[in-house]
Scaffold this motif. Sequence first.
Motif, PDB file in Angstrom:
ATOM      1  N   ALA A   2       5.220   4.870  -1.525  1.00  0.00           N
ATOM      2  CA  ALA A   2       5.726   3.830  -0.631  1.00  0.00           C
ATOM      3  C   ALA A   2       7.255   3.881  -0.634  1.00  0.00           C
ATOM      4  O   ALA A   2       7.877   4.435  -1.531  1.00  0.00           O
ATOM      5  N   LYS A   3       7.808   3.264   0.378  1.00  0.00           N
ATOM      6  CA  LYS A   3       9.241   3.409   0.627  1.00  0.00           C
ATOM      7  C   LYS A   3       9.999   2.146   0.239  1.00  0.00           C
ATOM      8  O   LYS A   3       9.549   1.039   0.547  1.00  0.00           O
ATOM      9  N   GLN A  22       0.831  -1.192   0.000  1.00  0.00           N
ATOM     10  CA  GLN A  22       0.000   0.000   0.000  1.00  0.00           C
ATOM     11  C   GLN A  22       0.875   1.256   0.000  1.00  0.00           C
ATOM     12  O   GLN A  22       2.056   1.198   0.342  1.00  0.00           O
ATOM     13  N   PRO A  23       0.268   2.382  -0.336  1.00  0.00           N
ATOM     14  CA  PRO A  23       1.060   3.620  -0.387  1.00  0.00           C
ATOM     15  C   PRO A  23       1.797   3.949   0.912  1.00  0.00           C
ATOM     16  O   PRO A  23       2.854   4.572   0.870  1.00  0.00           O
ATOM     17  N   HIS A  24       1.270   3.547   2.038  1.00  0.00           N
ATOM     18  CA  HIS A  24       1.938   3.896   3.290  1.00  0.00           C
ATOM     19  C   HIS A  24       2.897   2.796   3.760  1.00  0.00           C
ATOM     20  O   HIS A  24       3.454   2.908   4.861  1.00  0.00           O
ATOM     21  N   ARG A  83       9.786  -0.177  14.794  1.00  0.00           N
ATOM     22  CA  ARG A  83       8.715  -0.193  15.795  1.00  0.00           C
ATOM     23  C   ARG A  83       7.373  -0.341  15.086  1.00  0.00           C
ATOM     24  O   ARG A  83       7.115   0.324  14.087  1.00  0.00           O
ATOM     25  N   PRO A  84       6.511  -1.203  15.605  1.00  0.00           N
ATOM     26  CA  PRO A  84       5.222  -1.409  14.935  1.00  0.00           C
ATOM     27  C   PRO A  84       4.251  -0.291  15.289  1.00  0.00           C
ATOM     28  O   PRO A  84       3.183  -0.530  15.817  1.00  0.00           O
ATOM     29  N   ASP A  85       4.660   0.935  15.013  1.00  0.00           N
ATOM     30  CA  ASP A  85       3.758   2.053  15.263  1.00  0.00           C
ATOM     31  C   ASP A  85       3.702   2.949  14.031  1.00  0.00           C
ATOM     32  O   ASP A  85       4.483   2.782  13.099  1.00  0.00           O
ATOM     33  N   VAL A  86       2.774   3.877  14.059  1.00  0.00           N
ATOM     34  CA  VAL A  86       2.499   4.664  12.849  1.00  0.00           C
ATOM     35  C   VAL A  86       3.610   5.627  12.475  1.00  0.00           C
ATOM     36  O   VAL A  86       3.600   6.193  11.373  1.00  0.00           O
ATOM     37  N   HIS A  87       4.576   5.831  13.360  1.00  0.00           N
ATOM     38  CA  HIS A  87       5.648   6.769  13.056  1.00  0.00           C
ATOM     39  C   HIS A  87       6.662   6.184  12.089  1.00  0.00           C
ATOM     40  O   HIS A  87       7.448   6.906  11.489  1.00  0.00           O
ATOM     41  N   GLN A  88       6.645   4.874  11.989  1.00  0.00           N
ATOM     42  CA  GLN A  88       7.627   4.234  11.107  1.00  0.00           C
ATOM     43  C   GLN A  88       6.901   3.463   9.998  1.00  0.00           C
ATOM     44  O   GLN A  88       5.863   2.843  10.234  1.00  0.00           O
ATOM     45  N   VAL A  89       7.475   3.558   8.826  1.00  0.00           N
ATOM     46  CA  VAL A  89       6.894   2.838   7.693  1.00  0.00           C
ATOM     47  C   VAL A  89       7.083   1.338   7.917  1.00  0.00           C
ATOM     48  O   VAL A  89       8.182   0.891   8.249  1.00  0.00           O
ATOM     49  N   GLN A  90       6.016   0.589   7.755  1.00  0.00           N
ATOM     50  CA  GLN A  90       6.067  -0.854   7.961  1.00  0.00           C
ATOM     51  C   GLN A  90       6.303  -1.564   6.627  1.00  0.00           C
ATOM     52  O   GLN A  90       5.765  -1.155   5.601  1.00  0.00           O
TER      53      GLN A  90
END
Lengths: 339, 339, 339, 339
Positions: C103-104, C75-77, C128-135
């Motif tokens: 996407a990265k 996905q884009p994020h 980190r599995p949080d929104v601040h880092q791209v998963q």
Amino acid sequence: MTETRPFLSDNAAPVHPRVWEAMRAADSADNPYDGDALSARLDDAFTELFGRDCAAEWVATGTAANCLALATMCQPHGGVVCHEEAHIEVDEGGAPGFFLHGAKLMLCAGDGAKLTPEAIAALIDPIRPDVHQVQPHAIAITQASEYGRSYSAEELRALAAFASDRGLGLHMDGARFANSAAFLGNSAQQAARQAAGPVDSLAFGFIKNGGMSAEAVVLFDPGQADLVRYRCKRGGHLQCKGRYLAAQILAMLDDGLWFANARHANAAAQEIASGCEGRLLHPVEANELFVTMSADEREALRGQGFAFYDWGAQAARFVTSWDTREEDARALGQAIASL
Amino acid sequence: MTETRPFLSDNAAPVHPRVWEAMRAADSADNPYDGDALSARLDDAFTELFGRDCAAEWVATGTAANCLALATMCQPHGGVVCHEEAHIEVDEGGAPGFFLHGAKLMLCAGDGAKLTPEAIAALIDPIRPDVHQVQPHAIAITQASEYGRSYSAEELRALAAFASDRGLGLHMDGARFANSAAFLGNSAQQAARQAAGPVDSLAFGFIKNGGMSAEAVVLFDPGQADLVRYRCKRGGHLQCKGRYLAAQILAMLDDGLWFANARHANAAAQEIASGCEGRLLHPVEANELFVTMSADEREALRGQGFAFYDWGAQAARFVTSWDTREEDARALGQAIASL
Amino acid sequence: MTETRPFLSDNAAPVHPRVWEAMRAADSADNPYDGDALSARLDDAFTELFGRDCAAEWVATGTAANCLALATMCQPHGGVVCHEEAHIEVDEGGAPGFFLHGAKLMLCAGDGAKLTPEAIAALIDPIRPDVHQVQPHAIAITQASEYGRSYSAEELRALAAFASDRGLGLHMDGARFANSAAFLGNSAQQAARQAAGPVDSLAFGFIKNGGMSAEAVVLFDPGQADLVRYRCKRGGHLQCKGRYLAAQILAMLDDGLWFANARHANAAAQEIASGCEGRLLHPVEANELFVTMSADEREALRGQGFAFYDWGAQAARFVTSWDTREEDARALGQAIASL
Amino acid sequence: MTETRPFLSDNAAPVHPRVWEAMRAADSADNPYDGDALSARLDDAFTELFGRDCAAEWVATGTAANCLALATMCQPHGGVVCHEEAHIEVDEGGAPGFFLHGAKLMLCAGDGAKLTPEAIAALIDPIRPDVHQVQPHAIAITQASEYGRSYSAEELRALAAFASDRGLGLHMDGARFANSAAFLGNSAQQAARQAAGPVDSLAFGFIKNGGMSAEAVVLFDPGQADLVRYRCKRGGHLQCKGRYLAAQILAMLDDGLWFANARHANAAAQEIASGCEGRLLHPVEANELFVTMSADEREALRGQGFAFYDWGAQAARFVTSWDTREEDARALGQAIASL
């Protein structure tokens, strides 16, 4: 029970009383969006502070401020050079990819999370000037850096000269700009000018420094203001009661509150630093300390009521704020010295 | 000099005292972003209000709220059906194109800026199901509509059935959701459920109704919350002192403040409407009035201190708000009746 | 004057006579786009080759093939893990950022430009599995790699197991897939299956191997075909005379031409390798050689009519092709041995 | 059984023998991508044809050609005015939204799918010049239009003057540019100049007119070539054996083949038109006919072996091509006249 003495971050500190007052004073209805009387004063307020023409827009987050500014310099097919540990790379959830429509962050190494012309040249000089490789369009630096380091006026001049020479824009992420200014200069105006140097744009942070929800995108080429304003609206960032954001910024600028708050935080950091001899991973040039410390030592400090983040397995990060109590900072410095 | 009696819009009204109080009460530091205790209460608060599972996120603008919700339903190569005069089409600076990565708004006609299954079918049925044409992925409706009309519970059920039948998501732009609820129902809970009907997501507006800077994205499929949260951060919308936004929303939900405020505004609108016999372009089903009125008549009203927008050459728009004074509404109704 | 003996690249070689014939045979009008009889045969042709259900679409470049496949997984994020020297990172002009909407690419080190589960885990575990880092959402590998290395069937199984375990898609950039297959297997079918392993999608390259302008996006989950087809059209990649592209691919698949061509190129590479003792930077597992060689030595070779690229200051890259003359390869091997 | 006489479309016609020859002649290896000798000749070839400086790039589809050109004129937050039935709006799968990163198509009405300054002014003049509304950045017209209508040189001058006056770019979708030119002018050069008028960019179509897979993006401001080239690569449109595309275009330009082919197709269309008295929905100004015809009449024609598309319930569309047999056209005209 031990009282908590917070050094986790400056990003969740309370709002400064003078900011609250200014917000309350903005309560009577005015034109919506940025058509109100307070928002109208921002351009002049920053122009006066920096001593050169600028346009300024409020926006609710540093992420948006950085990205909107970068959009004036980097096309979707271009790249932005930044430090490999820069916040825009590591901690903004891919926001630059979104706002810049897929442009690339080009990661550069550098001591203390700072960039130098030499390091950037080493990164971009090997890029073939052909369509197969993404070309750099801009450079983004952080003042203060992710390790609490500040760029000196000379360093900024050198970076600006390099950027200009290569035809690149130069943006400054100033989430903790005030802290660098307070480290570098002696009065609000002189410090602001020194800390910004000749960059093209600045995301001037107020939220970590006593504000609630307003940062400023400062454009030293006011001709770019329209682009930022259209992209701001398009990004859903144009709040309809914008006067409450403008009020925050004006309160922070008024009588140098931003500078006084940062000086306070920096002084607290220096107070702590005085107890960290031989332990500092980076010189303390703003309001953050990265301190070598074993797990046991960290546990000991926490037992004394100090709250802070681990920084990897061998260190701790301490952040001071506009509301850090002097006695807490002193106590922390002494506690570390006594470890 | 005549005192100003403001009916321009509800989007720049002051902040309600109870919202101010709640914000002040949130001043002590807490976890940053949406990790604070107040933000943690939102899911439950909306689940209770709507009587079905939901996830809720604060965000500073309706534009962002709408776009983040739509991103859960529409892929970049798809389309969102909306009214040709919908706010997302006309007044959000192209934000859906940005947040949905170029997805298409598919414009549908409809009386009173409302959509019907029949009108949508007429628009989308001729679309060939092949790759040359953009396929609809979602429907967006506005409650209350751009003309202050409200969808009844039956109308919403019909739209939801149609959407489900066609495999489309159904989103509600509720910038003035409270006003529709107050028009449709008698208590906060019952009204909220009636006004939302079985939509998949709702941008629940608080800012026009007494808030400062917080709307809620309400997702009736909580499984979509993660997508919204990642996109929210990526859009630069995750504020670090999020507790001040959560506080606003909780204050509005507390003891039905949102509902009381909207009832007040609606009552003022009805008061004005009582003086507009034969002049109303649309039934008054929320807090907006579109009133046929010559230029001379408008000038006369303005001479009496009433502030409002022209609506084309032959009409005027009046909007009431949570803080509209009853005497101003009464005076306006009488003034129009006397024209 | 010395005749040129070309080892620059396989990307500009002539088109194979059987491909020309097939294109000419497709000349009579048929349905446009991918509605023609030849395009209709692709799904079955690849299903037979790989022995598992697949959908296949032609597209004119490997860049588009890779990006369209990745869009089914990321996905884009999100992010796509790839080698730091992968073609999608280094040489596609930022195309993934465009097709994946920002996407990265997450860059991973690895010997011979190959990835391993361990290396990927080391990269993504600290996220980190949080929104601040791209998963991470997907992994992209290259077969053969940028250094002409081939993943074995075991290595592919390990990567697929890892990807599945982490919920990541697994895509294979197969610009030189045929060469890896020819290295790994003994017959077209068996080699194809071995070289693809259990990946989710494959950009199967034909252009470097005797085709003109057609690669195949092979989706081992045919349910993704629609997404690719819509995105293909949206990317301007749906040619109206698609039958000429389908014809190329079918000609290449017919009677294993793709495999025979790759065997020829690989054999030529091995012929050269036999003269490179002690000089090879990487084992030769496809049709590329990276050979340590001084500037003087390179000049000497060029003086003998060999064309090739420098690889940095101390090495040369030689690429063989389906049309490399055996005598040229032999001569080159001998010339290097005689340096 | 009746032989098929095809008037479905020109988009799937065979490739012209001279184009085949040129492609075969390009078979020997050359530099990859657009670095070959043939691609290098394009700028000059078009500059000579149009009599003004231009840069030209090959690309495999009209969709890509249009979008790449539009990207030189329209920023992501802007809009492109086009006819409401324009191909970019109706039949390109949302490609403009993709290539322009979410920019908006602004739909304008107009007879025969043509735009006029008056119609555009009526569309864009009501747009408030503020950030809440998407501002137009460019105009896209189609030559020949979706109804086979051609813009005269005067009409183009008026549009260009209007565009310039409003600061808008002017792009021409020329999928059937050759047919308009053949309608408007008497020799290749003069006709090309007349049909293009003073537009800023042209997607010059060859595929429908005897080519296989190459259109040209022609930029009359060569300074924009770099942008197009970077975006072309980024869009996955830079084929590595580009010489085969350049060869097609050069063959079409050589000795006016493009013009001769279009004249042939147009003549066939006029032959048919001569049998359509009283039935034509639009004047025949290129190679398409829209003919009022009942379902029974269409069935009768199909019974005689004519293949064509229905155009709604009451009409049929006939398209001629470079390879339409004169006798088929004559027979069709007579068959329609005899209905």
